[in-house]
Design a protein around this motif. Structure first.
Motif, PDB file in Angstrom:
ATOM      1  N   ALA A 105     -43.475 -61.515  -7.963  1.00 20.49           N
ATOM      2  CA  ALA A 105     -44.818 -61.971  -8.342  1.00 20.49           C
ATOM      3  C   ALA A 105     -45.298 -63.075  -7.401  1.00 20.49           C
ATOM      4  N   ALA A 106     -44.424 -63.997  -7.058  1.00 25.50           N
ATOM      5  CA  ALA A 106     -44.796 -65.070  -6.122  1.00 25.50           C
ATOM      6  C   ALA A 106     -45.153 -64.489  -4.766  1.00 25.50           C
ATOM      7  N   THR A 107     -44.372 -63.510  -4.318  1.00 26.00           N
ATOM      8  CA  THR A 107     -44.594 -62.895  -3.009  1.00 26.00           C
ATOM      9  C   THR A 107     -45.906 -62.113  -2.980  1.00 26.00           C
ATOM     10  N   LEU A 108     -46.231 -61.438  -4.076  1.00 27.79           N
ATOM     11  CA  LEU A 108     -47.507 -60.715  -4.135  1.00 27.79           C
ATOM     12  C   LEU A 108     -48.688 -61.680  -4.071  1.00 27.79           C
ATOM     13  N   HIS A 109     -48.506 -62.878  -4.607  1.00 20.88           N
ATOM     14  CA  HIS A 109     -49.571 -63.884  -4.572  1.00 20.88           C
ATOM     15  C   HIS A 109     -49.712 -64.492  -3.173  1.00 20.88           C
ATOM     16  N   HIS A 110     -48.554 -64.841  -2.568  1.00 21.58           N
ATOM     17  CA  HIS A 110     -48.515 -65.398  -1.201  1.00 21.58           C
ATOM     18  C   HIS A 110     -47.271 -64.847  -0.514  1.00 21.58           C
ATOM     19  N   LEU A 111     -47.449 -64.037   0.505  1.00 19.29           N
ATOM     20  CA  LEU A 111     -46.317 -63.450   1.214  1.00 19.29           C
ATOM     21  C   LEU A 111     -45.331 -64.519   1.689  1.00 19.29           C
ATOM     22  N   THR A 112     -45.839 -65.656   2.124  1.00 24.50           N
ATOM     23  CA  THR A 112     -44.965 -66.710   2.656  1.00 24.50           C
ATOM     24  C   THR A 112     -44.151 -67.395   1.568  1.00 24.50           C
ATOM     25  N   TRP A 113     -44.354 -67.048   0.312  1.00 28.05           N
ATOM     26  CA  TRP A 113     -43.552 -67.621  -0.776  1.00 28.05           C
ATOM     27  C   TRP A 113     -42.278 -66.824  -1.052  1.00 28.05           C
ATOM     28  N   PHE A 114     -42.076 -65.704  -0.369  1.00 24.85           N
ATOM     29  CA  PHE A 114     -40.885 -64.900  -0.640  1.00 24.85           C
ATOM     30  C   PHE A 114     -39.601 -65.706  -0.466  1.00 24.85           C
ATOM     31  N   TYR A 115     -39.363 -66.222   0.731  1.00 19.50           N
ATOM     32  CA  TYR A 115     -38.121 -66.965   0.967  1.00 19.50           C
ATOM     33  C   TYR A 115     -38.047 -68.235   0.116  1.00 19.50           C
ATOM     34  N   PRO A 116     -39.111 -69.049   0.048  1.00 20.57           N
ATOM     35  CA  PRO A 116     -39.018 -70.249  -0.791  1.00 20.57           C
ATOM     36  C   PRO A 116     -38.714 -69.935  -2.263  1.00 20.57           C
ATOM     37  N   ALA A 117     -39.361 -68.900  -2.814  1.00 16.88           N
ATOM     38  CA  ALA A 117     -39.095 -68.546  -4.212  1.00 16.88           C
ATOM     39  C   ALA A 117     -37.643 -68.108  -4.397  1.00 16.88           C
ATOM     40  N   LEU A 118     -37.153 -67.302  -3.468  1.00 21.79           N
ATOM     41  CA  LEU A 118     -35.763 -66.842  -3.567  1.00 21.79           C
ATOM     42  C   LEU A 118     -34.788 -67.992  -3.318  1.00 21.79           C
ATOM     43  N   MET A 119     -35.162 -68.944  -2.473  1.00 24.46           N
ATOM     44  CA  MET A 119     -34.321 -70.133  -2.267  1.00 24.46           C
ATOM     45  C   MET A 119     -34.144 -70.890  -3.579  1.00 24.46           C
ATOM     46  N   ILE A 120     -35.232 -71.051  -4.320  1.00 27.24           N
ATOM     47  CA  ILE A 120     -35.163 -71.780  -5.592  1.00 27.24           C
ATOM     48  C   ILE A 120     -34.289 -71.024  -6.593  1.00 27.24           C
ATOM     49  N   VAL A 121     -34.460 -69.713  -6.680  1.00 27.49           N
ATOM     50  CA  VAL A 121     -33.655 -68.899  -7.596  1.00 27.49           C
ATOM     51  C   VAL A 121     -32.174 -68.967  -7.212  1.00 27.49           C
ATOM     52  N   VAL A 122     -31.872 -68.748  -5.944  1.00 30.04           N
ATOM     53  CA  VAL A 122     -30.474 -68.766  -5.499  1.00 30.04           C
ATOM     54  C   VAL A 122     -29.883 -70.165  -5.653  1.00 30.04           C
ATOM     55  N   GLY A 123     -30.666 -71.187  -5.319  1.00 30.96           N
ATOM     56  CA  GLY A 123     -30.189 -72.562  -5.481  1.00 30.96           C
ATOM     57  C   GLY A 123     -29.846 -72.865  -6.928  1.00 30.96           C
ATOM     58  N   ALA A 124     -30.737 -72.499  -7.848  1.00 28.62           N
ATOM     59  CA  ALA A 124     -30.477 -72.743  -9.271  1.00 28.62           C
ATOM     60  C   ALA A 124     -29.251 -71.962  -9.744  1.00 28.62           C
ATOM     61  N   HIS A 125     -29.039 -70.784  -9.192  1.00 27.41           N
ATOM     62  CA  HIS A 125     -27.878 -69.974  -9.589  1.00 27.41           C
ATOM     63  C   HIS A 125     -26.565 -70.618  -9.151  1.00 27.41           C
ATOM     64  N   TYR A 126     -26.615 -71.499  -8.134  1.00 23.03           N
ATOM     65  CA  TYR A 126     -25.394 -72.181  -7.687  1.00 23.03           C
ATOM     66  C   TYR A 126     -25.013 -73.364  -8.576  1.00 23.03           C
ATOM     67  N   LEU A 127     -25.911 -73.874  -9.399  1.00 19.96           N
ATOM     68  CA  LEU A 127     -25.575 -75.027 -10.233  1.00 19.96           C
ATOM     69  C   LEU A 127     -24.383 -74.755 -11.162  1.00 19.96           C
ATOM     70  N   PRO A 128     -24.332 -73.631 -11.899  1.00 17.49           N
ATOM     71  CA  PRO A 128     -23.155 -73.390 -12.742  1.00 17.49           C
ATOM     72  C   PRO A 128     -21.866 -73.146 -11.952  1.00 17.49           C
ATOM     73  N   PHE A 129     -21.971 -72.908 -10.640  1.00 22.63           N
ATOM     74  CA  PHE A 129     -20.773 -72.761  -9.824  1.00 22.63           C
ATOM     75  C   PHE A 129     -19.965 -74.056  -9.806  1.00 22.63           C
ATOM     76  N   MET A 130     -20.632 -75.195 -10.035  1.00 21.08           N
ATOM     77  CA  MET A 130     -19.897 -76.468 -10.104  1.00 21.08           C
ATOM     78  C   MET A 130     -18.819 -76.379 -11.172  1.00 21.08           C
ATOM     79  N   PHE A 131     -19.177 -75.858 -12.338  1.00 19.01           N
ATOM     80  CA  PHE A 131     -18.200 -75.712 -13.417  1.00 19.01           C
ATOM     81  C   PHE A 131     -17.258 -74.549 -13.135  1.00 19.01           C
ATOM     82  N   LEU A 132     -17.805 -73.419 -12.706  1.00 20.76           N
ATOM     83  CA  LEU A 132     -17.008 -72.224 -12.473  1.00 20.76           C
ATOM     84  C   LEU A 132     -15.859 -72.499 -11.498  1.00 20.76           C
TER      85      LEU A 132
END
Length: 193
Positions: A105-132
């Motif tokens: 959805a972010a990418t459809l709104h602004h093509l240049t948001w693809f990598y930044p949006a995925l960076m935020i998702v992937v970054g947030a997914h690494y937070l529980p890795f601290m415990f894991l």
């Protein structure tokens, strides 16, 4: 059956096994980092469409390629059945594909948001890795990816900047995780008398 088999694994032991089996996240982050860099290269020298397809479709193969890399290294590629963190590892892994509609959805709104949006998702997914993994290194990786995604996404940057930055960060943290995991595997010598 031995007495040890009946004793539940402690969290510390489970985290140690995760660090040891997955080498501090090294193989997965190497595979991911190379995939991000390949996508950024396509976006730079070919087309955004090809870059996006490579990263999204290639992302499906991160886990199998990680397992293959571990086996090629002559290592075990799975946690023991008694490890209570098995479920958490799988749940954390599925957070990224489940967030792809938001990235789309972010990418459809602004093509240049693809990598930044995925960076935020992937970054947030690494937070529980601290415990894991029981490793502090995932906190700065999370922070750098989330902050980087926000800064790149809210400023006029080239389409692929987020891809290059993420690929580089993943490779750096892969090596750091490997060094820390290997240090833990190194036998401690008895003090000289």
């Amino acid at each position: 059956m031995t007495q040890e088999a009946d004793v539940p694994m402690t969290v510390a032991d489970a985290q140690r096994e995760v660090r040891t089996v997955y080498l501090g996240g090294f193989p997965g982050q190497i595979v991911s980092g190379l995939l991000w860099l390949g996508s950024a290269a396509l976006g730079t020298w070919s087309s955004p469409r090809q870059a996006i397809l490579l990263l999204v479709i290639g992302g499906v193969f991160i886990f199998p390629l990680t397992m293959l890399m571990l086996r090629l290294m002559g290592r075990r590629a799975t946690l023991s059945s008694g490890n209570p963190l098995n479920g958490l590892a799988m749940q954390v892994a599925f957070t990224v594909p489940m967030s792809l509609p938001l990235v789309g959805a972010a990418t459809l709104h602004h093509l240049t948001w693809f990598y930044p949006a995925l960076m935020i998702v992937v970054g947030a997914h690494y937070l529980p890795f601290m415990f894991l993994y029981g490793m502090w290194t995932f906190a700065p990786l999370c922070a750098l990816l989330v902050a980087g995604g926000f800064v790149i996404g809210t400023s006029a940057q080239p389409f692929t900047l987020g891809g290059w930055v993420t690929g580089a960060l993943l490779l750096v943290f892969a090596v750091l995780g490997l060094v820390l995991a290997r240090r833990e595997d190194t036998p401690v010598r008895a003090p000289a008398r």
